[in-house]
Design a protein around this motif. Structure first.
Motif, PDB file in Angstrom:
ATOM      1  N   GLU A   1      16.169  37.055   3.321  1.00 21.40           N
ATOM      2  CA  GLU A   1      15.505  37.524   2.103  1.00 21.40           C
ATOM      3  C   GLU A   1      15.686  36.576   0.929  1.00 21.40           C
ATOM      4  O   GLU A   1      14.796  36.453   0.088  1.00 21.40           O
ATOM      5  N   THR A   2      16.822  35.918   0.855  1.00 20.17           N
ATOM      6  CA  THR A   2      17.109  35.037  -0.276  1.00 20.17           C
ATOM      7  C   THR A   2      17.236  33.597   0.246  1.00 20.17           C
ATOM      8  O   THR A   2      17.421  33.388   1.455  1.00 20.17           O
ATOM      9  N   PRO A   3      17.193  32.613  -0.652  1.00 25.57           N
ATOM     10  CA  PRO A   3      17.416  31.235  -0.201  1.00 25.57           C
ATOM     11  C   PRO A   3      18.781  31.058   0.470  1.00 25.57           C
ATOM     12  O   PRO A   3      18.887  30.353   1.479  1.00 25.57           O
ATOM     13  N   GLN A   4      19.803  31.729  -0.067  1.00 19.67           N
ATOM     14  CA  GLN A   4      21.127  31.654   0.562  1.00 19.67           C
ATOM     15  C   GLN A   4      21.079  32.196   1.994  1.00 19.67           C
ATOM     16  O   GLN A   4      21.654  31.601   2.900  1.00 19.67           O
ATOM     17  N   ASP A   5      20.396  33.329   2.174  1.00 20.95           N
ATOM     18  CA  ASP A   5      20.252  33.916   3.517  1.00 20.95           C
ATOM     19  C   ASP A   5      19.523  32.948   4.456  1.00 20.95           C
ATOM     20  O   ASP A   5      19.902  32.801   5.617  1.00 20.95           O
TER      21      ASP A   5
ATOM     22  N   LYS B   1      11.690  15.770   8.515  1.00 29.88           N
ATOM     23  CA  LYS B   1      11.127  17.117   8.377  1.00 29.88           C
ATOM     24  C   LYS B   1      12.231  18.157   8.218  1.00 29.88           C
ATOM     25  O   LYS B   1      12.104  19.102   7.435  1.00 29.88           O
ATOM     26  N   LEU B   2      13.308  17.983   8.962  1.00 33.42           N
ATOM     27  CA  LEU B   2      14.432  18.906   8.860  1.00 33.42           C
ATOM     28  C   LEU B   2      15.069  18.796   7.468  1.00 33.42           C
ATOM     29  O   LEU B   2      15.375  19.817   6.836  1.00 33.42           O
ATOM     30  N   LEU B   3      15.231  17.578   6.975  1.00 35.43           N
ATOM     31  CA  LEU B   3      15.756  17.370   5.627  1.00 35.43           C
ATOM     32  C   LEU B   3      14.810  17.959   4.581  1.00 35.43           C
ATOM     33  O   LEU B   3      15.252  18.612   3.637  1.00 35.43           O
ATOM     34  N   ASP B   4      13.518  17.739   4.750  1.00 27.24           N
ATOM     35  CA  ASP B   4      12.532  18.280   3.806  1.00 27.24           C
ATOM     36  C   ASP B   4      12.591  19.808   3.763  1.00 27.24           C
ATOM     37  O   ASP B   4      12.478  20.402   2.688  1.00 27.24           O
ATOM     38  N   TYR B   5      12.758  20.425   4.918  1.00 31.66           N
ATOM     39  CA  TYR B   5      12.873  21.882   4.954  1.00 31.66           C
ATOM     40  C   TYR B   5      14.145  22.336   4.236  1.00 31.66           C
ATOM     41  O   TYR B   5      14.122  23.278   3.434  1.00 31.66           O
ATOM     42  N   ALA B   6      15.262  21.651   4.509  1.00 33.14           N
ATOM     43  CA  ALA B   6      16.514  21.994   3.824  1.00 33.14           C
ATOM     44  C   ALA B   6      16.354  21.825   2.312  1.00 33.14           C
ATOM     45  O   ALA B   6      16.828  22.663   1.537  1.00 33.14           O
ATOM     46  N   LEU B   7      15.657  20.789   1.896  1.00 34.74           N
ATOM     47  CA  LEU B   7      15.421  20.561   0.470  1.00 34.74           C
ATOM     48  C   LEU B   7      14.522  21.655  -0.124  1.00 34.74           C
ATOM     49  O   LEU B   7      14.757  22.128  -1.229  1.00 34.74           O
ATOM     50  N   GLU B   8      13.525  22.054   0.639  1.00 39.24           N
ATOM     51  CA  GLU B   8      12.636  23.133   0.187  1.00 39.24           C
ATOM     52  C   GLU B   8      13.427  24.406  -0.106  1.00 39.24           C
ATOM     53  O   GLU B   8      13.254  25.035  -1.151  1.00 39.24           O
ATOM     54  N   VAL B   9      14.306  24.758   0.812  1.00 35.11           N
ATOM     55  CA  VAL B   9      15.094  25.983   0.628  1.00 35.11           C
ATOM     56  C   VAL B   9      16.165  25.783  -0.447  1.00 35.11           C
ATOM     57  O   VAL B   9      16.353  26.646  -1.310  1.00 35.11           O
ATOM     58  N   ALA B  10      16.839  24.642  -0.428  1.00 38.90           N
ATOM     59  CA  ALA B  10      17.863  24.369  -1.448  1.00 38.90           C
ATOM     60  C   ALA B  10      17.234  24.339  -2.841  1.00 38.90           C
ATOM     61  O   ALA B  10      17.873  24.752  -3.819  1.00 38.90           O
ATOM     62  N   GLY B  11      15.997  23.889  -2.925  1.00 30.44           N
ATOM     63  CA  GLY B  11      15.295  23.839  -4.203  1.00 30.44           C
ATOM     64  C   GLY B  11      14.997  25.222  -4.771  1.00 30.44           C
ATOM     65  O   GLY B  11      14.689  25.350  -5.959  1.00 30.44           O
ATOM     66  N   GLN B  12      15.078  26.243  -3.941  1.00 31.84           N
ATOM     67  CA  GLN B  12      14.858  27.616  -4.400  1.00 31.84           C
ATOM     68  C   GLN B  12      16.120  28.226  -5.015  1.00 31.84           C
ATOM     69  O   GLN B  12      16.070  29.301  -5.605  1.00 31.84           O
ATOM     70  N   LEU B  13      17.236  27.520  -4.849  1.00 33.22           N
ATOM     71  CA  LEU B  13      18.491  27.960  -5.455  1.00 33.22           C
ATOM     72  C   LEU B  13      18.572  27.404  -6.875  1.00 33.22           C
ATOM     73  O   LEU B  13      17.951  26.390  -7.183  1.00 33.22           O
ATOM     74  N   ASN B  14      19.352  28.026  -7.678  1.00 34.59           N
ATOM     75  CA  ASN B  14      19.566  27.518  -9.031  1.00 34.59           C
ATOM     76  C   ASN B  14      20.775  26.579  -8.995  1.00 34.59           C
ATOM     77  O   ASN B  14      21.877  26.942  -9.411  1.00 34.59           O
ATOM     78  N   VAL B  15      20.565  25.385  -8.433  1.00 31.14           N
ATOM     79  CA  VAL B  15      21.640  24.398  -8.325  1.00 31.14           C
ATOM     80  C   VAL B  15      21.220  23.114  -9.024  1.00 31.14           C
ATOM     81  O   VAL B  15      20.031  22.811  -9.136  1.00 31.14           O
TER      82      VAL B  15
END
Length: 189
Positions: A78-82, A129-143
């Protein structure tokens, strides 16, 4: 409706992918591909110029299918962390599956010395592509630095994959997931 030509091409690619994943590129010769697929050598050469073209096409197909599966399963959180934690749950399910032999892209890239070889290029593209996906999700966090977090996630995923395969230990995904929890706590504070 699929034509006989597309069905033959799919059969060649499916068989090649299975053989390459099981045995590696060098151990997967045209004779074995013909014998295992039941497709005549002449038909294979109608679709592909050589074994290297078959291998590259099979790896491209695997990349598309694997990334779709990985993203779909990881995105169930449900969340980027999840979703980030799910990446490691998904990896563990893969590690525990029948026939797990590590990462096809790491394995095949290791067989090829030339960094410009198509197989190495496909492996690099897959990891990007795997890095891009990780970046996509990490980018949804407030970091502050999502790109740094994404690279750390990639290293943890790759380490878990390699450890699970080499050591025969599916819990490598759990260990990596524990490290990710610490990272998430650190970047969230």
């Amino acid at each position: 409706m699929k034509t006989k030509t597309s069905n033959t091409r799919e059969k060649i690619l499916q068989t090649a992918e299975q053989l390459i994943y099981q045995n590696g590129i060098h151990a997967t010769g045209m004779d074995l591909l013909v014998k295992t697929s039941g497709v005549a050598r002449k038909s294979i050469y109608r679709h592909f110029a050589n074994k290297e073209d078959v291998a590259a096409a099979a790896l491209n197909e695997r990349d598309e299918r694997w990334m779709h599966w990985f993203r779909t399963e990881s995105d169930k959180g449900e969340t980027p962390q999840d979703r980030i934690l799910n990446m490691f749950t998904v990896l563990k399910s893969w590690f525990e599956s029948d026939g797990f032999r590590g990462c096809a892209f790491i394995n095949t890239a290791g067989e090829v010395g030339d960094p410009d070889d198509p197989v190495r290029q496909i492996a690099r593209m897959h990891k990007q592509k795997l890095l891009d996906y990780a970046l996509e999700v990490a980018g949804q966090l407030n970091v502050e630095h999502p790109a740094v977090l994404a690279r750390q996630l990639l290293i943890l995923m790759e380490g878990a994959i390699t450890t699970a395969y080499v050591m025969g230990d599916a819990s490598a995904a759990d260990n990596a997931r524990d490290v990710v929890k610490l990272l998430l706590e650190q970047v969230s504070s």
